[in-house]
Design a protein around this motif. Structure first.
Motif, PDB file in Angstrom:
ATOM      1  N   MET A  23       0.839  -1.195   0.000  1.00 10.11           N
ATOM      2  CA  MET A  23       0.000   0.000   0.000  1.00 10.11           C
ATOM      3  C   MET A  23       0.873   1.244   0.000  1.00 10.11           C
ATOM      4  N   LYS A  24       0.576   2.148  -0.931  1.00  6.78           N
ATOM      5  CA  LYS A  24       1.269   3.425  -0.992  1.00  6.78           C
ATOM      6  C   LYS A  24       0.234   4.507  -1.231  1.00  6.78           C
ATOM      7  N   ASP A  25       0.127   5.400  -0.259  1.00 12.43           N
ATOM      8  CA  ASP A  25      -0.904   6.436  -0.289  1.00 12.43           C
ATOM      9  C   ASP A  25      -2.272   5.770  -0.400  1.00 12.43           C
ATOM     10  N   SER A  26      -3.016   6.035  -1.457  1.00 17.41           N
ATOM     11  CA  SER A  26      -4.366   5.477  -1.590  1.00 17.41           C
ATOM     12  C   SER A  26      -4.420   4.345  -2.612  1.00 17.41           C
ATOM     13  N   VAL A  27      -3.269   3.770  -2.933  1.00 23.06           N
ATOM     14  CA  VAL A  27      -3.204   2.709  -3.943  1.00 23.06           C
ATOM     15  C   VAL A  27      -2.678   1.426  -3.299  1.00 23.06           C
ATOM     16  N   ILE A  28      -3.398   0.338  -3.542  1.00 29.49           N
ATOM     17  CA  ILE A  28      -2.984  -0.968  -3.051  1.00 29.49           C
ATOM     18  C   ILE A  28      -2.588  -1.810  -4.255  1.00 29.49           C
ATOM     19  N   SER A  29      -1.407  -2.417  -4.176  1.00 28.56           N
ATOM     20  CA  SER A  29      -0.893  -3.244  -5.271  1.00 28.56           C
ATOM     21  C   SER A  29      -0.910  -4.706  -4.861  1.00 28.56           C
ATOM     22  N   LEU A  30      -1.240  -5.554  -5.817  1.00 32.04           N
ATOM     23  CA  LEU A  30      -1.194  -6.998  -5.643  1.00 32.04           C
ATOM     24  C   LEU A  30      -0.752  -7.601  -6.963  1.00 32.04           C
ATOM     25  N   LEU A  31      -0.604  -8.910  -7.012  1.00 30.25           N
ATOM     26  CA  LEU A  31      -0.071  -9.553  -8.202  1.00 30.25           C
ATOM     27  C   LEU A  31      -0.844  -9.140  -9.453  1.00 30.25           C
ATOM     28  N   GLY A  32      -0.197  -8.367 -10.337  1.00 29.55           N
ATOM     29  CA  GLY A  32      -0.774  -8.020 -11.632  1.00 29.55           C
ATOM     30  C   GLY A  32      -1.882  -6.991 -11.600  1.00 29.55           C
ATOM     31  N   ARG A  33      -2.155  -6.385 -10.446  1.00 30.61           N
ATOM     32  CA  ARG A  33      -3.295  -5.473 -10.345  1.00 30.61           C
ATOM     33  C   ARG A  33      -3.028  -4.348  -9.347  1.00 30.61           C
ATOM     34  N   LYS A  34      -3.730  -3.242  -9.525  1.00 31.75           N
ATOM     35  CA  LYS A  34      -3.692  -2.127  -8.578  1.00 31.75           C
ATOM     36  C   LYS A  34      -5.102  -1.593  -8.380  1.00 31.75           C
ATOM     37  N   ILE A  35      -5.372  -1.159  -7.137  1.00 30.84           N
ATOM     38  CA  ILE A  35      -6.670  -0.583  -6.806  1.00 30.84           C
ATOM     39  C   ILE A  35      -6.438   0.753  -6.135  1.00 30.84           C
ATOM     40  N   GLY A  36      -7.010   1.795  -6.706  1.00 31.13           N
ATOM     41  CA  GLY A  36      -6.979   3.101  -6.067  1.00 31.13           C
ATOM     42  C   GLY A  36      -8.269   3.315  -5.296  1.00 31.13           C
ATOM     43  N   THR A  56     -25.286  12.260   4.185  1.00 27.10           N
ATOM     44  CA  THR A  56     -26.083  13.183   3.394  1.00 27.10           C
ATOM     45  C   THR A  56     -27.349  13.466   4.186  1.00 27.10           C
ATOM     46  N   THR A  57     -28.226  14.253   3.644  1.00 25.94           N
ATOM     47  CA  THR A  57     -29.434  14.647   4.364  1.00 25.94           C
ATOM     48  C   THR A  57     -30.248  13.409   4.762  1.00 25.94           C
ATOM     49  N   GLY A  58     -30.296  13.157   6.054  1.00 26.12           N
ATOM     50  CA  GLY A  58     -31.131  12.074   6.574  1.00 26.12           C
ATOM     51  C   GLY A  58     -30.523  10.693   6.496  1.00 26.12           C
ATOM     52  N   LEU A  59     -29.322  10.545   5.946  1.00 32.48           N
ATOM     53  CA  LEU A  59     -28.747   9.211   5.762  1.00 32.48           C
ATOM     54  C   LEU A  59     -27.278   9.177   6.167  1.00 32.48           C
ATOM     55  N   GLN A  60     -26.871   8.049   6.673  1.00 36.26           N
ATOM     56  CA  GLN A  60     -25.455   7.779   6.914  1.00 36.26           C
ATOM     57  C   GLN A  60     -25.074   6.489   6.219  1.00 36.26           C
ATOM     58  N   MET A  61     -23.938   6.493   5.570  1.00 34.72           N
ATOM     59  CA  MET A  61     -23.430   5.308   4.887  1.00 34.72           C
ATOM     60  C   MET A  61     -22.099   4.915   5.528  1.00 34.72           C
ATOM     61  N   GLU A  62     -22.081   3.740   6.127  1.00 38.63           N
ATOM     62  CA  GLU A  62     -20.851   3.205   6.704  1.00 38.63           C
ATOM     63  C   GLU A  62     -20.300   2.150   5.749  1.00 38.63           C
ATOM     64  N   VAL A  63     -19.107   2.372   5.286  1.00 40.85           N
ATOM     65  CA  VAL A  63     -18.474   1.478   4.316  1.00 40.85           C
ATOM     66  C   VAL A  63     -17.348   0.718   5.004  1.00 40.85           C
ATOM     67  N   ASN A  64     -17.441  -0.592   4.986  1.00 45.21           N
ATOM     68  CA  ASN A  64     -16.355  -1.444   5.458  1.00 45.21           C
ATOM     69  C   ASN A  64     -15.920  -2.328   4.288  1.00 45.21           C
ATOM     70  N   ALA A  65     -14.643  -2.243   3.965  1.00 47.93           N
ATOM     71  CA  ALA A  65     -14.144  -2.943   2.785  1.00 47.93           C
ATOM     72  C   ALA A  65     -12.868  -3.693   3.114  1.00 47.93           C
ATOM     73  N   ALA A  66     -12.586  -4.699   2.315  1.00 46.07           N
ATOM     74  CA  ALA A  66     -11.352  -5.465   2.484  1.00 46.07           C
ATOM     75  C   ALA A  66     -10.911  -5.991   1.131  1.00 46.07           C
ATOM     76  N   LEU A  67      -9.610  -5.887   0.879  1.00 49.69           N
ATOM     77  CA  LEU A  67      -9.009  -6.447  -0.325  1.00 49.69           C
ATOM     78  C   LEU A  67      -8.074  -7.569   0.090  1.00 49.69           C
ATOM     79  N   GLU A  68      -8.190  -8.701  -0.581  1.00 45.26           N
ATOM     80  CA  GLU A  68      -7.314  -9.826  -0.292  1.00 45.26           C
ATOM     81  C   GLU A  68      -6.318 -10.021  -1.423  1.00 45.26           C
ATOM     82  N   GLU A  92      -2.514  -6.565   6.818  1.00 45.77           N
ATOM     83  CA  GLU A  92      -1.762  -7.813   6.843  1.00 45.77           C
ATOM     84  C   GLU A  92      -1.210  -8.064   5.451  1.00 45.77           C
ATOM     85  N   ALA A  93      -0.299  -9.006   5.371  1.00 41.60           N
ATOM     86  CA  ALA A  93       0.283  -9.331   4.065  1.00 41.60           C
ATOM     87  C   ALA A  93      -0.774  -9.839   3.102  1.00 41.60           C
TER      88      ALA A  93
END
Length: 1006
Positions: free
Chosen positions: A381-394, A465-477, A453-454
């Motif tokens: 992980m570097k800044d907001s980018v996660i690297s894995l085999l052959g792929r990257k996710i910002g 937003t008005t009247g709503l809350q969004m809680e985001v929980n995410a995981a990349l393997e 973790e590795a």
């Protein structure tokens, strides 16, 4: 006469083997009734599995016998009685049944041979189903007696025939002792003798699994209820025992608590070492398991308990107390006395599974860690980018993907530094106000990493937003699985016109599609799909190109994996409350601006204050890794249990041992004949061969030692169903199950697994035991009923200590009504990162489908895999365009050995595959319906062409000689002679090559 089956021959002292006498007195007669087991002495397919052997005294012309059979089956009066003369084996037709009840049968018959023995078969059945899916039907009563004979029979005559024994066809079919029912009179006496309390406890030894829930066994009448249990265990052993509960009135929230076990020398076995598997444990994904056990009035419940004896426990007699609790009822203590011997159990006792030692495995957490599995690399992980085999996710500020990139070459054989974007803009939601018709504007607080973790990085974001809350929980393997839990909470009443999620695909990463009613192939211009969980196992799709793609699935917090492979309709998907919205939701896919937009919508709704909705989804980023073509050329499966010298002579390198043979007879339970299996594997290893075995969890053999302990868990492990199937299941499991695959040669009858449950913990432990004790080199999976959590664990134990851990997956085409119209590759894509090969499979049409169907649904290439063909031998010309052959020894007319020889003669190891899907392929044809794939090495190229044209055609090769590095002036184009494939010849460089319909060529240019 007696056959000691595998279920009995290993038991310790105290087990009553078939043939031992068991005495009791009945109202009808006083005699010693023996329960014995034969050695398949008669034809069970026509006569059933059970008979009474009776002896007629010869003093009359009519024999009358009262058989105290104590049957557990319902309605004996509705089942046929067949009587056979023991001397002649002839059927006796003059038979009159005076009374047939569950407790006894009162029968008259003509003794055709006079004094002597006669056989009375009382559960004859026939199969009205398919060979491998039998529908056992019990024969109805028939009237075969002569009317004159019937009229001469006096109902008042006294019994003149005695019961010598009740005999089962073999020990495995025996009802003795736990399925011999107590009579109504005995039950009445029991209740009068023990009038207090709302229930009775019958502690029971592990060697007598409790099998009935509607009746008490007669064994318990003789023993009586008790509040004490004593047993003997070795050091280090998992010692299992049962508490049989008979509920006189309804019991709710039944629990067992344990205290320490203490010896006279002050040594203890702490209470934490004791457990009840029915109520507590660990789920397959390592969460705490707690179950509520309720027992209806008049029912029997087995509570299986276990004591994990420490290896360093001092020998001695340990005493303690277990307490049975039920809501609104008095607690009942049970005194436990366990004698710990001085013997150290081998491998925790797991090598003696008939002792139920492996029930400990149900709560295993083996291989649950997030360690990275080869060939994958640790997440970076570097800044907001996660690297894995052959792929990257910002990651965007709202926690959703800003961009996903892949770095696989179009050939899929290596990685590149040039990224390929999957999206044109970030993934995002739209919440549209019903009042204004405009999208609500969200405020983002940014996202924070919650664990790193590795093998897994998790993060969290809060958006409002008005009247709503969004809680985001995410995981990349590490394999590219990106999971999102999106919790939307209404802070006030909010009326919404629409809620949508947008996946804006780059057109270059959206060439192909499968899922959502689409077979694999080129993506249609427009998709308009609606939820239909009752009939369709569909909640997402895969969209992508060969070297970049995404599988997406839409779910909520109540998601439960449905059944698959013929059984979807019996346990389908649950409609997500959020995405489905009472069937208002759906998905549209089509071009919008520069993107191919996947628009997942859920329709209008009002969220009331405090209401919570989960818009969960996951994205699986493909491909998973570069293709290992050298593995494909070098690893050749032989899919049958056979002589090893003969297998080696074929050129195969890996033997797949299916179930239903001498060393792996029982489906998904390869533990009983493991010594034979080990001997075979050891011999194979000495000959340079590897061996993999069939083992999965979709269904489980009725020969499993743990069948009845698992039944005691309700529907946790076994799915609810209408019962039926093979006679053994109907006679011993009785009801509320789904009958599955049956092997007639071994009378192996499987029961369908319910889905995601603790049996998967056992499965992982079992795999580990097989690797360490039997030496298996991998597994062959025949469709899969577990998810990626279990798959990762299995791969870890299979590859532990440098074992090869080869996994290949077979699937029959699931795109049909019974399977819920799901594409096999979509159903199993979450498992692809851990597979070495695909075998798709039965009912796949290799003749009528397009090249793009082959590429996406069969070959595995867009996911970093390669495959083989099955149905009708496949199409060997088309298969080679994807590097596929048939599998030995599946179909004689598609023997892969001639093609294997071409591979070896050409030298495929180290060659580079460049498929027809690669725009820069140096060899192409002038007909798009006759694509070409090449396998290139220095100075030579193997060219595979195959036709999907509707008729015979002729094609010319367009060859980029410079790109091949071959001098055209010196080049030759040769078609080697290949048996049952092509006749050898030489082609000119500019000539038209004739290609027959549905066929092709293998050409060598050098």
């Amino acid at each position: 006469m007696y056959q000691y089956s595998h279920h009995f021959r290993h038991y310790r002292k105290g087990l009553l083997l078939a043939g031992f006498a068991f005495s009791f007195l009945t109202a009808a007669q006083a005699q010693e009734l023996k329960y014995t087991s034969g050695n398949n002495n008669w034809n069970a397919d026509s006569l059933g599995n059970h008979r009474a052997v009776v002896t007629f005294d010869g003093m009359a012309k009519v024999a009358r016998v009262v058989i105290p059979w104590r049957r557990r089956d319902e309605h004996p009066e509705a089942k046929r009685i067949i009587i056979q003369d023991a001397k002649t084996k002839q059927k006796i037709t003059n038979v009159k049944t005076l009374a047939l009840t569950r407790e006894e049968g009162d029968i008259c018959f003509e003794p055709t041979s006079g004094k002597g023995e006669y056989y009375i078969y009382y559960l004859p059945s026939k199969n009205e189903g398919r060979n491998n899916y039998p529908k056992g039907v019990y024969l109805a009563p028939e009237q075969t007696a002569d009317n004159t004979w019937l009229q001469a029979v006096s109902d008042g005559m006294k019994p003149n025939t005695t019961v010598k024994e009740l005999e089962s066809i073999d020990t495995f079919n025996s009802f003795y002792p736990m399925e011999v029912i107590a009579t109504a009179a005995e039950m009445q006496q029991l209740k009068l003798k023990h009038p207090g309390g709302g229930y009775m406890i019958f502690p029971e030894d592990r060697q007598f699994p409790i099998k009935m829930t509607d009746d008490l066994p007669q064994r318990w009448i003789k023993k009586g209820p008790s509040q004490s249990f004593a047993g003997e265990a070795d050091k280090g052993e998992y010692y299992a025992f049962q508490l049989g509960i008979y509920a006189r009135r309804e019991m709710k929230d039944v629990q067992v608590t344990f205290g320490d076990l203490s010896a006279g020398n002050g040594k203890t076995i702490p209470a934490v070492q004791l457990n009840c598997i029915n109520t507590n444990g660990t789920t397959y994904d390592a969460r705490p398991f707690n179950a509520t056990v309720n027992i209806p009035a008049g029912k029997v419940q087995a509570l299986w308990c276990g004591i994990d004896i420490p290896e360093n426990a001092a020998p001695g007699i340990y005493k303690g107390t277990a307490v049975l609790k039920a809501a609104g009822m008095p607690d009942m203590p049970i005194r436990l006395t366990i004698t710990v011997t001085n013997k150290l159990a081998v491998n925790g006792g797991f090598n003696e599974p008939w002792k139920q030692t492996r029930l400990k495995w149900l709560n295993s957490t083996l291989a649950q860690d997030n360690t990275v599995i080869a060939p994958y690399t640790p997440l970076e992980m570097k800044d907001s980018v996660i690297s894995l085999l052959g792929r990257k996710i910002g990651i965007n500020k709202d926690g959703f993907p800003a961009q996903i990139q892949t770095f696989f070459t179009p050939e899929m054989t290596s990685l590149t530094t040039q990224p390929k974007n999957i999206f044109t803009e970030p993934v995002h939601f739209h919440f549209t106000s019903a009042a204004t018709g405009k999208d609500l504007t969200w405020a983002h607080q940014g996202w924070q990493v919650t664990s790193h973790e590795a093998g897994k990085i998790s993060w969290k974001a809060i958006n409002t937003t008005t009247g709503l809350q969004m809680e985001v929980n995410a995981a990349l393997e590490f394999d590219g699985f990106l999971d999102y839990t999106v919790k939307v909470t209404a802070l006030e009443d909010v009326a919404l016109k629409e809620i949508t999620m947008h996946l804006p695909f780059d057109k270059g990463a959206a060439r192909y599609m499968m899922g959502l009613n689409q077979k694999g192939g080129l993506r249609p211009e427009k998709i308009d799909w609606k939820w239909d969980v009752t009939h369709k196992n569909q909640d997402g799709a895969w969209i992508g190109d060969v070297n970049a793609g995404i599988q997406f699935n839409l779910r909520d917090e109540n998601y439960v994996r449905p059944l698959n492979t013929n059984f979807y309709l019996q346990k389908p998907l649950l409609l997500p409350t959020s995405w489905g919205n009472d069937n208002k939701g759906g998905i549209t896919i089509g071009e919008k601006g520069t993107a191919i937009l996947v628009n997942s919508y859920s329709g209008a709704r009002t969220m009331h204050k405090g209401e919570v909705l989960y818009y969960n989804f996951h994205l699986i980023i493909t491909p998973f890794h570069p293709i290992n073509t050298d593995f494909q050329w070098a690893t050749r499966f032989y899919h049958r249990y056979h002589n090893l010298d003969s297998i080696k002579a074929t050129g195969a390198t890996v033997v797949n041992i299916h179930h239903g043979n001498d060393i792996n007879p029982w489906i998904n339970y390869p533990f009983i004949e493991w010594k034979k299996m080990k001997d075979y594997i050891d011999e194979a290893h000495n000959k340079g061969l590897k061996v993999k075995i069939y083992n999965t969890v979709r269904e489980l053999s009725n020969h499993a030692w743990e069948t009845f302990p698992l039944r005691s868990l309700g529907h946790e492990v076994y799915s609810s169903g209408n019962g039926g199937g093979f006679s053994w299941l109907q006679e011993h499991v009785a009801k509320d199950y789904i009958a599955a695959w049956f092997v007639p040669e071994f009378k192996d009858a499987a029961i369908i697994n319910s889905g995601m449950n603790r049996w998967h913990n056992y499965y992982v432990e079992g795999m580990n035991w097989l690797v360490q004790n039997v030496g298996i080199d991998g597994i062959y999976l025949d469709d899969v009923a577990f998810d990626r959590v279990t798959m990762k664990r299995v791969k870890r134990v299979l590859t532990k200590d440098n074992h090869p851990g080869i996994i290949d997956l077979h699937s029959a085409n699931q795109y049909n009504k019974s399977d819920g119209f799901i594409n096999s590759a979509v159903l199993y894509m979450e498992h692809f990162p851990y597979l070495n090969r695909l075998w798709f499979g039965e009912y796949f049409d290799y003749e009528q489908n397009s090249p793009d169907f082959f590429l996406t649904e069969v070959s595995g290439i867009p996911f970093g895999l390669m495959g083989e063909m099955l149905q009708d031998g496949g199409n060997q010309w088309r298969g080679m365009v994807y590097g596929m052959t048939n599998r030995m020894p599946w179909t004689e007319n598609s023997d892969p050995r001639p093609i294997w020889k071409v591979w070896d003669d050409f030298g495929m190891q180290g060659s580079k595959m460049i498929g027809y899907w690669v725009d820069s392929n140096p060899v192409q044809t002038d007909n798009p319906l006759v694509p070409a794939t090449i396998y290139r090495k220095d100075g030579a190229v193997l060219v595979s062409i195959a036709s999907w044209a509707p008729e015979d055609v002729a094609v010319k090769l367009n060859i980029d000689w410079k790109a091949l590095g071959i001098d055209p002036a010196r080049a030759t184009i040769t078609a080697p002679d290949i048996r049952n494939f092509q006749q050898g010849q030489v082609f000119g460089k500019d000539v038209s090559i004739p290609v027959s319909k549905n066929k092709g060529w293998l050409l060598i240019i050098k």
